[in-house]
Design an enzyme around this catalytic site. Structure first.
Site, short mmCIF file in Angstrom:
data_model
loop_
_atom_site.label_atom_id
_atom_site.label_comp_id
_atom_site.label_asym_id
_atom_site.label_seq_id
_atom_site.Cartn_x
_atom_site.Cartn_y
_atom_site.Cartn_z
N LYS A 100 0.81 -1.23 0.00
CA LYS A 100 0.00 0.00 0.00
C LYS A 100 0.84 1.27 0.00
CE LYS A 100 0.05 -1.48 4.52
NZ LYS A 100 -0.41 -2.46 5.45
N GLU A 124 -4.95 -5.41 -5.79
CA GLU A 124 -6.16 -5.70 -5.01
C GLU A 124 -5.87 -5.82 -3.51
OE1 GLU A 124 -9.68 -6.17 -6.06
OE2 GLU A 124 -9.46 -5.66 -3.95
N VAL A 127 -5.50 -2.70 -0.30
CA VAL A 127 -6.54 -2.12 0.57
C VAL A 127 -7.51 -3.23 0.96
CG1 VAL A 127 -8.39 -0.42 0.78
CG2 VAL A 127 -6.41 0.08 -0.65
N GLY A 129 -7.04 -6.02 2.55
CA GLY A 129 -6.53 -7.40 2.57
C GLY A 129 -7.25 -8.29 1.57
N ILE A 131 -10.46 -8.49 1.05
CA ILE A 131 -11.76 -7.98 0.57
C ILE A 131 -11.61 -7.46 -0.85
CG2 ILE A 131 -13.59 -6.29 0.98
CD1 ILE A 131 -12.63 -6.04 3.86
N LYS A 200 -4.49 3.91 2.59
CA LYS A 200 -5.54 3.11 1.95
C LYS A 200 -6.67 4.00 1.43
CE LYS A 200 -4.41 -1.05 4.60
NZ LYS A 200 -4.63 -1.73 5.88
N1 HSE Z 1 -1.34 -3.35 9.61
C1 HSE Z 1 -2.43 -3.54 8.68
C2 HSE Z 1 -3.73 -3.69 9.46
C3 HSE Z 1 -2.16 -4.74 7.83
O1 HSE Z 1 -3.68 -3.85 10.69
O2 HSE Z 1 -4.80 -3.59 8.89
C4 HSE Z 1 -2.98 -4.80 6.57
O3 HSE Z 1 -2.74 -3.74 5.69
#
Ligand code: HSE
Length: 406
Positions: A100, A124, A127, A129, A131, A200
């Site tokens: 990201k 993909e 942002v 993970g 989803i 994000k």
């Molecule tokens: N550190 C991030 C989180 C990991 O806790 O969402 C995923 O981008």
């Protein structure tokens, strides 16, 4: 056969190798070709792991191998990931990433190179993970003018806030517990200060407006100042506190910010708890749509990366058009954003203070929690951020300020 090289054998990289192995048959069927991991690049050795046989330490081996079609960049950070990605694209290899930081900073430039070379730069997993949100924005929601995108975009902070809400625990205690369980990084700054969510929402907003939204321009507040008392008030209001990244179109201009927000029972993101992420999108013809799932973690993130690999294989020699120009988008000034605020302030037991509050903010609604004494808590009406900041600066001993959305 489609040969891929994975840059980085950490959590996500090893997840990519595992997903490709576990679901090999169905993935190959969907890709219409056999996907083969030819190299894994990492500085470390992995004795006893079969990956050792395909492990390389020099990126040039990958770059100079004409058989490598796709590079999976899951190293994180801007450098050397930026240089490797650029070189890979210039050498005719598509790149799929979960990075990201890099996408937020150089996404527009890397997309332009990919387009020029009839390749793909796919992100993909950057942002939300696992989803699906980038692909929906780029293909499923193209009939709409998106006027709002608001998300719980960081699993670590959502876990901490959920634990605080449910257990009445202090931020520091929950953070320590989350670190011990491996949910939070030893250096949690990027998560708890909101920087991760900021990158994000910058990526999502860039895709919505089709131009470069610089994350440095997005007003960002983290969750480190949220206390147990704030949650006691939230409970009294049948609300909760969530770290939201939001972009809204108001009078033709997009306004973005990242901050903790007190949201009520009716809010679409109220039930997104623990390490889960949720993203709410409003389109002018579709109306509301929600995306929910695991925003982090080895296999969910790898699932999104591998879906990009499948897309890259399916689109060999053909760029999937993504509208994200290098031109800078002029976000609206955050000071002009209208918001309501929850405020906690030391009770001086004076009529002056009550009159001062009314003079500054007009009619406010006071909130009482019987167990909490010595302070006043109230909700304001909607005010410009800039006006609120100016007025609250005139008060001493302000314990807490949280935006409100209900
Ligand atoms: N550190 C991030 C989180 C990991 O806790 O969402 C995923 O981008």
């Amino acid at each position: 056969m489609a040969n891929i090289a994975v840059l980085g054998y950490g959590t996500v990289g090893s997840g990519v190798v595992e997903v490709l192995r576990t679901n090999r048959e169905s993935i190959n069927k969907r890709a219409g070709d056999e996907i083969h991991v030819k190299y894994v690049l990492d500085l470390r050795e992995f004795e006893g792991d079969p990956v050792q046989e395909i492990l390389v330490h020099d990126f040039n081996i990958i770059l100079q191998d004409p058989e490598v079609d796709i590079v999976v960049e899951v190293m994180g950070g801007v450098e050397p990931a930026y240089t490797f990605t650029k070189e890979a694209l210039l050498a005719g290899k598509s790149v799929c990433t979960s990075n990201k930081e890099l996408v937020a900073k150089h996404g527009a430039e890397l997309l332009a190179i990919a387009k020029e070379k009839h390749l793909n730069y796919l992100f993909e997993a950057s942002v939300g993970g696992g989803i699906p949100i980038i692909r929906p924005l780029n293909s499923s929601l193209t009939a709409d003018e998106i006027t709002e995108i608001t998300g719980i975009l960081n699993g670590t902070t959502n876990y901490i806030l959920t634990e605080m809400a449910e257990k009445g625990a202090a931020f520091e205690d929950v953070l320590k517990d989350a670190q011990d369980k491996g949910y939070a990084e030893r250096n949690p700054e990027a998560d708890v200060e909101g920087y991760d969510a900021c990158r994000k929402i910058a990526i999502l907003t860039s895709l919505v407006v089709g131009e470069q939204v610089d994350y440095e321009k997005i007003h960002t507040e983290g969750i480190t100042k949220i206390t147990e008392k704030d949650f006691q008030y939230a409970k009294a209001l049948k609300a909760s506190i969530k770290l939201l990244g939001t972009s809204k179109k108001i009078d033709g201009t997009f306004y973005s910010m990242v901050a903790p927000v007190m949201i009520g029972e009716q809010h679409p993101l109220i039930s997104v708890n623990g390490v889960f992420n949720g993203i709410f999108v409003h389109g002018n013809v579709l109306d509301d749509v929600m995306f929910y799932g695991r925003g982090a973690g080895k296999l969910p993130t790898a699932s999104a990366v591998v879906s990009d690999v499948v897309d890259a294989v399916k689109h060999k020699g053909c760029n999937i058009m993504t509208i994200w120009d290098e031109r800078k988008n002029n976000l609206g000034k955050y000071e002009d954003l209208p918001n309501r605020f929850f405020v906690r302030i030391k009770d001086q037991n004076t009529q002056d203070l009550l009159s001062g509050i009314q003079e500054a903010f007009g009619e406010v609604s006071y909130v009482k929690v019987p167990e909490i004494t010595g302070e006043l808590a109230f909700l304001t009406k909607e005010l410009r951020e800039g006006d609120f900041a100016e007025k609250i600066a005139g008060f001493d001993d302000v314990y807490s300020v949280i935006r409100v959305d209900f």
